[in-house]
Design a protein around this motif. Structure first.
Motif, PDB file in Angstrom:
ATOM      1  N   ILE A  41       0.862  -1.178   0.000  1.00  0.00           N
ATOM      2  CA  ILE A  41       0.000   0.000   0.000  1.00  0.00           C
ATOM      3  C   ILE A  41       0.896   1.225   0.000  1.00  0.00           C
ATOM      4  CG2 ILE A  41      -1.744   1.326   1.243  1.00  0.00           C
ATOM      5  CD1 ILE A  41      -2.803  -1.249   2.407  1.00  0.00           C
ATOM      6  N   TYR A  54       3.410  -1.179   3.944  1.00  0.00           N
ATOM      7  CA  TYR A  54       3.302   0.206   3.481  1.00  0.00           C
ATOM      8  C   TYR A  54       4.587   0.709   2.844  1.00  0.00           C
ATOM      9  CZ  TYR A  54      -1.097   0.345   6.000  1.00  0.00           C
ATOM     10  OH  TYR A  54      -2.381   0.098   6.423  1.00  0.00           O
ATOM     11  N   GLY A  82      -2.047  -1.024  -3.311  1.00  0.00           N
ATOM     12  CA  GLY A  82      -3.025  -0.104  -2.741  1.00  0.00           C
ATOM     13  C   GLY A  82      -2.495   1.313  -2.686  1.00  0.00           C
ATOM     14  N   ALA A 140      -3.048   4.906  -0.212  1.00  0.00           N
ATOM     15  CA  ALA A 140      -3.625   5.643   0.906  1.00  0.00           C
ATOM     16  C   ALA A 140      -2.957   7.011   0.947  1.00  0.00           C
ATOM     17  CB  ALA A 140      -3.416   4.892   2.216  1.00  0.00           C
ATOM     18  N   HIS A 196      -6.090   6.822   6.101  1.00  0.00           N
ATOM     19  CA  HIS A 196      -5.755   5.416   5.866  1.00  0.00           C
ATOM     20  C   HIS A 196      -7.005   4.542   5.989  1.00  0.00           C
ATOM     21  CE1 HIS A 196      -1.248   5.385   6.009  1.00  0.00           C
ATOM     22  NE2 HIS A 196      -1.437   6.530   6.647  1.00  0.00           N
ATOM     23  N   THR A 212      -5.366  -6.895   5.840  1.00  0.00           N
ATOM     24  CA  THR A 212      -5.429  -6.694   4.389  1.00  0.00           C
ATOM     25  C   THR A 212      -5.620  -8.029   3.683  1.00  0.00           C
ATOM     26  OG1 THR A 212      -3.996  -4.756   4.530  1.00  0.00           O
ATOM     27  CG2 THR A 212      -4.191  -5.816   2.384  1.00  0.00           C
ATOM     28  N   ILE A 228      -7.288  -0.816  -2.728  1.00  0.00           N
ATOM     29  CA  ILE A 228      -6.301  -1.892  -2.802  1.00  0.00           C
ATOM     30  C   ILE A 228      -6.827  -2.822  -3.889  1.00  0.00           C
ATOM     31  CG2 ILE A 228      -5.035  -3.692  -1.580  1.00  0.00           C
ATOM     32  CD1 ILE A 228      -5.984  -2.380   1.053  1.00  0.00           C
TER      33      ILE A 228
END
Length: 255
Positions: free
Chosen positions: A7, A23, A74, A76, A81, A96, A165
């Motif tokens: 993400i 992330y 994904g 954000a 978030h 996730t 996502i």
């Protein structure tokens, strides 16, 4: 699920980032600017970083589409978030994976307008001519999607923020459709004389295109609540919403 998910967290400035390998912080609009330590730049490889003033977080999405190898990708925002049990209340890697067991796409909970439609809200807060441009260009690119777009504009809510996502093949199909479409829309909208806030038009129009595309293609999705890392001034946000609808006062900044 053994697949790899990433993400991207889009930011134009140093900010707190999740301590989770899920992330990837990405510096949007990085072209011509100093690097933010620990952030991936969006101007490396195949990119549209220089378009960030009008494309917003979509420059991160484009970079990921062209340069990132992952099974699920994904997007954000540094201050917004998907919610979960991870640090500061954001989505964890395990959560996730659990969501993606149910559908190939995760979206934020729909924003409800109640006294507005998607189309009237855009027209009251921004330039309504933009939606006319989208219709004209969409009719040339993908006439089958036009009825879904019109239906979406008449609804009282939708998925916004360009947050998602997606399984890699779905992301490829979405981006392969979206970016050429936005390129032609961009040629028909004059950005000269607009404020920095008004220039974010391509990012905003993308928000109004995702739901029609998903519905037209029959792509399934699940929703997840969103958490804001900064306090939201709901009184100011609500009063600006009402002023736009009833007094014709356009939005001048984000809330």
């Amino acid at each position: 699920m053994g697949a790899e998910a990433k993400i991207l967290v889009a930011s134009h400035k140093p900010y707190w980032m999740p301590d989770d390998p899920l992330y990837l912080p990405i510096q949007v609009g990085a072209a011509g600017k100093e690097s933010i330590p620990g952030f991936q730049r969006d101007d490396e490889g195949d990119n549209i970083s220089e378009k960030n003033p009008s494309y917003c977080e979509l420059t991160a999405l484009y970079w990921a589409w062209k340069n990132l190898d992952a099974d699920y990708i994904g997007l954000a925002h540094y201050r917004r978030h998907f919610a979960g049990s991870g640090g500061r209340g954001i989505l964890s890697g395990n959560e996730t994976c659990a969501l993606l067991e149910h559908a190939p796409v995760v979206l934020p909970k729909k924003r409800r307008y109640y006294i507005e439609t998607v189309g009237s809200h855009y027209g009251h807060t921004f330039d309504p001519h933009h939606l006319d441009v989208v219709r004209t260009v969409l009719a040339e690119h993908d006439r089958a999607a036009l009825s879904f777009f019109d239906r979406h504009l008449d609804r009282r809510g939708g998925h916004i923020w360009n947050m998602s996502i997606m399984r890699a093949d779905v992301l490829d199909a979405w981006c392969s459709w979206l970016f050429p479409l936005l390129g032609d829309i961009e040629e028909e909208i004059d950005l000269e004389g607009l404020s920095d806030f008004e220039r974010r038009v391509m990012g905003r129009l993308s928000e109004r295109l995702l739901d029609p595309w998903l519905e037209c293609r029959g792509v399934d999705y699940v929703e997840q609540p969103v958490v804001s890392l900064e306090k939201v001034d709901w009184i100011k946000k609500g009063s600006s919403f009402l002023a736009a609808k009833f007094l014709g006062k356009k939005y001048e900044k984000s809330f």
